[in-house]
Design a protein around this motif. Structure first.
Motif, PDB file in Angstrom:
ATOM      1  N   TYR A  67       0.838  -1.210   0.000  1.00 18.73           N
ATOM      2  CA  TYR A  67       0.000   0.000   0.000  1.00 18.73           C
ATOM      3  C   TYR A  67       0.870   1.256   0.000  1.00 18.73           C
ATOM      4  CZ  TYR A  67      -2.918   3.654   2.104  1.00 18.73           C
ATOM      5  OH  TYR A  67      -3.546   4.836   2.378  1.00 18.73           O
ATOM      6  N   GLU A  68       1.894   1.283   0.854  1.00 13.97           N
ATOM      7  CA  GLU A  68       2.772   2.454   0.935  1.00 13.97           C
ATOM      8  C   GLU A  68       3.574   2.638  -0.352  1.00 13.97           C
ATOM      9  OE1 GLU A  68       5.120   1.905   4.410  1.00 13.97           O
ATOM     10  OE2 GLU A  68       3.430   2.209   5.799  1.00 13.97           O
ATOM     11  N   TYR A  77      -3.666   8.265  -6.454  1.00 15.43           N
ATOM     12  CA  TYR A  77      -4.356   9.103  -5.468  1.00 15.43           C
ATOM     13  C   TYR A  77      -4.734   8.279  -4.240  1.00 15.43           C
ATOM     14  CZ  TYR A  77      -7.864  12.156  -3.370  1.00 15.43           C
ATOM     15  OH  TYR A  77      -8.583  12.932  -2.483  1.00 15.43           O
ATOM     16  N   ARG A  78      -5.292   7.109  -4.454  1.00 16.89           N
ATOM     17  CA  ARG A  78      -5.648   6.186  -3.376  1.00 16.89           C
ATOM     18  C   ARG A  78      -5.435   4.766  -3.866  1.00 16.89           C
ATOM     19  NH1 ARG A  78      -5.340   9.950  -0.621  1.00 16.89           N
ATOM     20  NH2 ARG A  78      -6.880  10.945   0.735  1.00 16.89           N
ATOM     21  N   TYR A  92      -6.811  -2.256  -5.945  1.00 15.50           N
ATOM     22  CA  TYR A  92      -7.697  -1.265  -6.561  1.00 15.50           C
ATOM     23  C   TYR A  92      -7.024   0.099  -6.435  1.00 15.50           C
ATOM     24  CZ  TYR A  92     -11.793   1.595  -7.595  1.00 15.50           C
ATOM     25  OH  TYR A  92     -12.652   2.494  -8.154  1.00 15.50           O
ATOM     26  N   VAL A  93      -6.846   0.783  -7.552  1.00 10.05           N
ATOM     27  CA  VAL A  93      -6.181   2.086  -7.512  1.00 10.05           C
ATOM     28  C   VAL A  93      -7.110   3.173  -8.042  1.00 10.05           C
ATOM     29  CG1 VAL A  93      -3.818   1.193  -7.699  1.00 10.05           C
ATOM     30  CG2 VAL A  93      -5.102   1.688  -9.774  1.00 10.05           C
ATOM     31  N   VAL A  94      -7.017   4.325  -7.405  1.00 11.07           N
ATOM     32  CA  VAL A  94      -7.693   5.528  -7.887  1.00 11.07           C
ATOM     33  C   VAL A  94      -6.608   6.459  -8.412  1.00 11.07           C
ATOM     34  CG1 VAL A  94      -9.156   7.491  -7.297  1.00 11.07           C
ATOM     35  CG2 VAL A  94      -9.534   5.267  -6.194  1.00 11.07           C
ATOM     36  N   GLU A  95      -6.649   6.731  -9.699  1.00  7.92           N
ATOM     37  CA  GLU A  95      -5.615   7.548 -10.324  1.00  7.92           C
ATOM     38  C   GLU A  95      -5.877   9.033 -10.077  1.00  7.92           C
ATOM     39  OE1 GLU A  95      -3.623   6.393 -14.300  1.00  7.92           O
ATOM     40  OE2 GLU A  95      -5.097   7.913 -14.832  1.00  7.92           O
ATOM     41  N   GLN A  96      -4.797   9.793  -9.977  1.00  5.52           N
ATOM     42  CA  GLN A  96      -4.923  11.237  -9.863  1.00  5.52           C
ATOM     43  C   GLN A  96      -5.683  11.784 -11.076  1.00  5.52           C
ATOM     44  OE1 GLN A  96      -4.068  13.095  -7.343  1.00  5.52           O
ATOM     45  NE2 GLN A  96      -2.130  12.468  -6.446  1.00  5.52           N
ATOM     46  N   GLU A  97      -6.517  12.782 -10.823  1.00  4.88           N
ATOM     47  CA  GLU A  97      -7.236  13.458 -11.907  1.00  4.88           C
ATOM     48  C   GLU A  97      -6.761  14.911 -11.958  1.00  4.88           C
ATOM     49  OE1 GLU A  97     -11.785  14.630 -13.270  1.00  4.88           O
ATOM     50  OE2 GLU A  97     -11.467  13.191 -11.627  1.00  4.88           O
ATOM     51  N   PRO A  98      -5.797  15.218 -12.813  1.00  3.78           N
ATOM     52  CA  PRO A  98      -5.272  16.588 -12.849  1.00  3.78           C
ATOM     53  C   PRO A  98      -6.266  17.542 -13.497  1.00  3.78           C
ATOM     54  CG  PRO A  98      -4.286  15.293 -14.602  1.00  3.78           C
ATOM     55  CD  PRO A  98      -5.145  14.349 -13.810  1.00  3.78           C
ATOM     56  N   VAL A  99      -6.388  18.726 -12.913  1.00  2.00           N
ATOM     57  CA  VAL A  99      -7.301  19.724 -13.480  1.00  2.00           C
ATOM     58  C   VAL A  99      -6.573  21.016 -13.849  1.00  2.00           C
ATOM     59  CG1 VAL A  99      -9.355  18.843 -12.326  1.00  2.00           C
ATOM     60  CG2 VAL A  99      -7.928  20.518 -11.145  1.00  2.00           C
ATOM     61  N   ALA A 100      -5.330  21.165 -13.394  1.00  2.00           N
ATOM     62  CA  ALA A 100      -4.585  22.392 -13.706  1.00  2.00           C
ATOM     63  C   ALA A 100      -3.097  22.155 -13.468  1.00  2.00           C
ATOM     64  CB  ALA A 100      -5.067  23.556 -12.838  1.00  2.00           C
ATOM     65  N   ILE A 101      -2.291  23.007 -14.093  1.00  2.00           N
ATOM     66  CA  ILE A 101      -0.844  23.033 -13.840  1.00  2.00           C
ATOM     67  C   ILE A 101      -0.584  24.145 -12.841  1.00  2.00           C
ATOM     68  CG2 ILE A 101       1.427  23.426 -14.865  1.00  2.00           C
ATOM     69  CD1 ILE A 101       0.288  22.354 -17.499  1.00  2.00           C
TER      70      ILE A 101
END
Length: 234
Positions: A67-68, A77-78, A92-101
């Motif tokens: 997990y770590e 993300y999780r 089970y992975v939750v991927e980062q959802e980028p919305v801005a730089i």
């Protein structure tokens, strides 16, 4: 004496069983199964990382360490990790959802958290601000973008100053100087008057909205700016 030999036998047998259970060759983790929506994360790369750091058997594998390992990856993300008898690991992975730089070198996710995800595949708005203001900047961006949705315009760049004054550059190239106070009301003022400005058939360089009444427009003309100002700056 016989009792001592019996106890010693149990201990020896227990150690042998423990060693057998921890022997990767006897009970290997044969399958690592990933689930969850993934566009950037690579399953083979994640599996290689896990196998490189967890070389024991199914029983010896530490799900907390896995997990770590995963949550240390920038684009995760999780994550949740579970063993399933007799030889598989389900992740089970939750991927980062980028919305801005953020500040030209980091990415902001939907929660306003920064992460070092490298160059994003999609075009994202640019947000700039002092350290620690990421959530404030994103909340302001979302509020302003929602208000602009009726106009068909989008925000290409947003700047939040040290004094928490707002400036934005729109998709049509117009720069808006909004200031610190009542930024939503001031942006609405721009939206209300924008059709009238478009009717002037002049290219707009910038609009200063930091006025109690009216606004200031900088027109583009022969590479020089003409400025119209009403009332006093607040």
């Amino acid at each position: 004496m016989v009792f001592i030999f019996v106890i010693a036998g149990f201990i020896y047998g227990g150690l042998q069983v423990k060693q057998w259970l921890e022997d990767e060759q006897q009970l290997p983790v044969q399958k690592i199964i990933f689930s969850g929506a993934r566009t950037v994360l690579d399953d083979q790369q994640m599996e290689a990382l896990i196998r490189q750091n967890q070389k024991g058997s199914f029983f010896a594998l530490d799900v907390n360490e896995v997990y770590e390992l995963l949550e240390d990856m920038p684009w995760v993300y999780r994550a949740s990790v579970r063993k399933r008898w007799p030889n598989s690991l389900h992740i089970y992975v939750v991927e980062q959802e980028p919305v801005a730089i953020w500040n030209d070198d980091l990415l902001l996710n939907t929660q306003g958290d920064i992460f070092d995800g490298g160059d994003p595949k999609q075009k994202l708005p640019l947000l700039f601000g002092p350290g620690g203001s990421e959530k404030t900047a994103l909340a302001g961006f979302n509020a302003m973008q929602s208000l602009l949705s009726t106009t068909g315009l989008t925000i290409n760049e947003l700047f939040l100053s040290e004094r928490f004054a707002w400036r934005v550059e729109l998709s049509n190239g117009i720069r808006l100087n909004i200031g610190r106070q009542q930024f939503i009301a001031r942006l609405q003022n721009f939206i209300d008057i924008f059709p009238l400005l478009q009717a002037q058939n002049k290219a707009i360089n910038y609009i200063d909205l930091r006025y109690d009444i009216g606004l200031a427009v900088g027109w583009q003309k022969n590479d020089k700016k003409e400025q119209e100002i009403t009332e006093n700056n607040d």
